[in-house]
Design a protein around this motif. Sequence first.
Motif, mmCIF file in Angstrom:
data_model
loop_
_atom_site.group_PDB
_atom_site.id
_atom_site.type_symbol
_atom_site.label_atom_id
_atom_site.label_comp_id
_atom_site.label_asym_id
_atom_site.label_seq_id
_atom_site.Cartn_x
_atom_site.Cartn_y
_atom_site.Cartn_z
ATOM 1 N N ASP A 1 0.859 -1.189 0.000
ATOM 2 C CA ASP A 1 0.000 0.000 0.000
ATOM 3 C C ASP A 1 0.894 1.238 0.000
ATOM 4 O O ASP A 1 2.030 1.195 0.493
ATOM 5 N N PRO A 2 0.400 2.360 -0.517
ATOM 6 C CA PRO A 2 1.203 3.588 -0.489
ATOM 7 C C PRO A 2 1.639 3.979 0.923
ATOM 8 O O PRO A 2 2.753 4.451 1.129
ATOM 9 N N ALA A 3 0.800 3.760 1.919
ATOM 10 C CA ALA A 3 1.178 4.086 3.301
ATOM 11 C C ALA A 3 2.306 3.175 3.773
ATOM 12 O O ALA A 3 3.223 3.610 4.479
ATOM 13 N N ASP A 4 2.264 1.907 3.364
ATOM 14 C CA ASP A 4 3.317 0.973 3.743
ATOM 15 C C ASP A 4 4.626 1.293 3.027
ATOM 16 O O ASP A 4 5.705 1.116 3.592
ATOM 17 N N GLU B 1 5.631 4.291 2.148
ATOM 18 C CA GLU B 1 6.201 5.442 2.838
ATOM 19 C C GLU B 1 6.854 5.017 4.153
ATOM 20 O O GLU B 1 7.960 5.450 4.478
ATOM 21 N N ARG B 2 6.193 4.154 4.899
ATOM 22 C CA ARG B 2 6.745 3.658 6.163
ATOM 23 C C ARG B 2 8.033 2.876 5.913
ATOM 24 O O ARG B 2 9.021 3.033 6.632
ATOM 25 N N ARG C 1 10.835 5.280 5.087
ATOM 26 C CA ARG C 1 11.260 5.996 6.287
ATOM 27 C C ARG C 1 12.151 5.096 7.161
ATOM 28 O O ARG C 1 13.198 5.515 7.632
#
Length: 86
Positions: A3-6, A8-9, A12
Amino acid sequence: MLDPADVERAQRLFRVQRRRAMVAVGWLFALVLLLPLGFEVWPQLDSMRVWGIPVSWLAVVVVPFPAMVFLAVWQLRRAERPEDEA
């Protein structure tokens, strides 16, 4: 696929772990470079003996390997910390 949120995480975490790894690599290079420099600065280490073995030889055997194990354990704990927090 992440997922896009994953994504990014994960990016990071990668950046944090890479910075922390560079610190550990810097300490490793310091260890590898400072040991011969120490022998150059203190040449009398060749003439000093413990149990008939020159101190410089003992330093080459005794200092780097435990220091590298310590650095590896230290780096592993530092690399895992951001994953546990996230």
